[in-house]
Design a protein around this motif. Structure first.
Motif, short mmCIF file in Angstrom:
data_model
loop_
_atom_site.label_atom_id
_atom_site.label_comp_id
_atom_site.label_asym_id
_atom_site.label_seq_id
_atom_site.Cartn_x
_atom_site.Cartn_y
_atom_site.Cartn_z
N ASP A 1 -10.66 -11.66 60.15
CA ASP A 1 -11.02 -12.98 60.65
C ASP A 1 -12.00 -12.90 61.81
N ARG A 2 -12.77 -11.82 61.87
CA ARG A 2 -13.65 -11.64 63.03
C ARG A 2 -14.98 -12.39 62.86
N PHE A 3 -15.24 -12.82 61.63
CA PHE A 3 -16.52 -13.47 61.35
C PHE A 3 -16.30 -14.96 61.19
N PRO B 1 -13.70 -12.20 56.76
CA PRO B 1 -14.20 -10.86 57.08
C PRO B 1 -15.71 -10.86 57.30
N CYS B 2 -16.17 -9.96 58.16
CA CYS B 2 -17.60 -9.84 58.44
C CYS B 2 -18.28 -9.11 57.29
N PRO B 3 -19.42 -9.63 56.79
CA PRO B 3 -20.11 -8.95 55.68
C PRO B 3 -20.63 -7.57 56.08
N GLU B 4 -20.71 -7.29 57.37
CA GLU B 4 -21.21 -5.99 57.81
C GLU B 4 -20.06 -5.04 58.18
N CYS B 5 -19.11 -5.53 58.98
CA CYS B 5 -18.11 -4.60 59.52
C CYS B 5 -16.69 -4.92 59.08
N GLY B 6 -16.51 -5.89 58.16
CA GLY B 6 -15.20 -6.11 57.55
C GLY B 6 -14.22 -6.85 58.45
N GLN C 1 -21.11 -16.03 63.85
CA GLN C 1 -20.86 -15.01 64.87
C GLN C 1 -19.84 -14.02 64.36
N CYS C 2 -20.07 -12.73 64.65
CA CYS C 2 -19.03 -11.72 64.43
C CYS C 2 -18.59 -11.21 65.78
N ARG C 3 -17.27 -11.29 66.03
CA ARG C 3 -16.74 -10.86 67.33
C ARG C 3 -16.89 -9.35 67.51
N ARG C 4 -16.94 -8.61 66.40
CA ARG C 4 -16.93 -7.16 66.52
C ARG C 4 -18.35 -6.58 66.63
N CYS C 5 -19.17 -6.79 65.58
CA CYS C 5 -20.49 -6.15 65.62
C CYS C 5 -21.50 -6.97 66.40
N GLY C 6 -21.13 -8.18 66.77
CA GLY C 6 -21.98 -8.97 67.67
C GLY C 6 -23.11 -9.69 66.98
ZN LIG Z 1 -19.31 -7.69 62.10
#
Ligand SMILES: [Zn+2]
Length: 379
Positions: free
Chosen positions: A48-50, A40-45, A60-65
């Protein structure tokens, strides 16, 4: 004030183990996948996006960039500027003597070599484990593998001989790994094994699909009894980068590649391209390779040509067709596949490339299951 880029601590910081630093920053729940750690991304959860790539030293985070190197990671999560991030990582700036500076540089280089060796050992062990599972596999004909493929619309009369790249495992354990690296078995049952072969043709990974013919799509539904979390019914063990599952040899100069075995075989039995070879690309990241992901480039599909580990078609391929599954995020998937095709065209001059998809929100395999015609979109 000295130029920050000349700060000797910069090199020292960049040589640090990204995963270790992530731990110090309190990033949890990351699970190892090859040279990456995913979670999980530490910023946007999310789940497996992080990801961290320890070999390249980037996250890299696929969601928040949010993306960058270890210094960028500290700047982001500690909300500090570059000099403070260096201090966080390496301690306060010091006036070092030339000898001290040389000693630090030598230590940094040694760390990098140690890490490379550890990566190579990890990879070799994963390939050996994968080969052990593959060796347990049985010929797939007249087993649940055949029934599973029939369920997915790949009928026996259209595909009378299953490829040597597929095998059946009657009782394969499904293991999960926690963030501390401990393994736990949460399921056991019949599975389809597929051999992933590297560019040199050597076995490099095993792809596994757990089968449950009581389920509508024939795939096992596997929930972790501890967390309740439903796991993907497919997993790869080994070093899949640059590899492919060689399902059907065509003999001609055309290659058709989908991400999954089912999509690729569906295209094969549809017989749209006579004489073509049909290989499955194992996962999107492998077909795409690294992309240039600056501002406004998320869906541009521009390959990072420095990535030497992504899939490339063999030299005999003159026309490469990627089949896009309709069931994933369409814009993102398309950008990744385009990047892969553009990489192949850039590195194999004269190669013609094409992206085909079954239509928005539909899997090509779903189209075949319903018997509707496949709409091929040439680009
Ligand atoms: Zn993120």
């Amino acid at each position: 004030m000295a130029d920050l880029a000349d700060d000797p601590r910069r090199g020292e910081a960049l040589a640090k183990d990204l995963h270790e630093v992530a731990g110090q920053l309190g990033i949890g729940g990351l699970v190892r996948s090859g040279s990456e750690w995913v979670g999980p991304c530490p910023e946007c959860g999310g789940r497996d996006r992080f990801s961290l790539n320890t070999r390249k030293g980037v996250f890299q985070c696929r969601r928040c960039g949010n993306a960058g190197d270890v210094i960028a990671l500290v700047m982001w999560l500690q909300r500090v500027a570059f000099p403070q991030a260096l201090t966080w990582l390496c301690g306060p700036s010091q006036d070092l003597s030339p000898e001290e500076r040389r000693a630090r540089a030598a230590k940094t280089a040694q760390h990098a070599r140690d890490r490379e060796r550890a990566e190579a050992q990890y990879r070799a062990r994963a390939i050996a484990d994968a080969r052990a599972i593959w060796k347990q596999g049985l010929p797939p004909e007249d087993t649940p593998v055949r029934d599973y493929l029939t369920r997915r619309g790949i009928a026996r009369d259209l595909y009378p001989r299953l490829p040597v790249a597929l095998r059946f495992h009657p009782d394969l354990p499904f293991m999960v790994q926690d963030a501390r690296g401990h393994h736990r078995e949460i399921h056991r049952g019949p599975a389809m094994l597929a051999a992933v072969q590297g560019p040199d043709g050597r076995f490099c990974a095993v792809h596994r699909t757990w089968i449950d013919l009581a389920q509508p799509k024939g795939k096992a539904v596997i929930a972790d009894p501890l967390t309740g979390e439903v796991q993907p019914s497919k997993k790869v063990l080994g070093s899949k980068k640059g590899g492919a599952i060689r399902l059907f040899p065509g003999g001609g100069p055309v290659m058709v590649m989908g991400e999954g075995i089912e999509t690729t075989l569906s295209a094969c039995v549809a017989g749209a391209v006579p004489g073509a070879s049909y290989w499955a690309g194992v996962d999107l990241g492998n077909m795409s390779g690294q992309r240039q992901l600056g501002k406004g480039l998320r869906f541009a599909g521009i390959p990072d040509l420095d990535d030497a580990t992504a899939f490339l078609p063999p030299p005999w391929v003159e026309r490469l067709i990627y089949v896009q599954d309709g069931d994933s995020d369409p814009k993102d998937t398309r950008a990744k596949l385009l990047a892969g095709l553009r990489r192949a065209m850039a590195l194999r001059p004269g190669l013609k490339a094409q992206l085909v998809h079954a239509g928005a929100g539909v899997d090509l395999n779903d189209v075949l299951l319903r018997g509707a015609p496949v709409e091929g979109a040439e680009e």
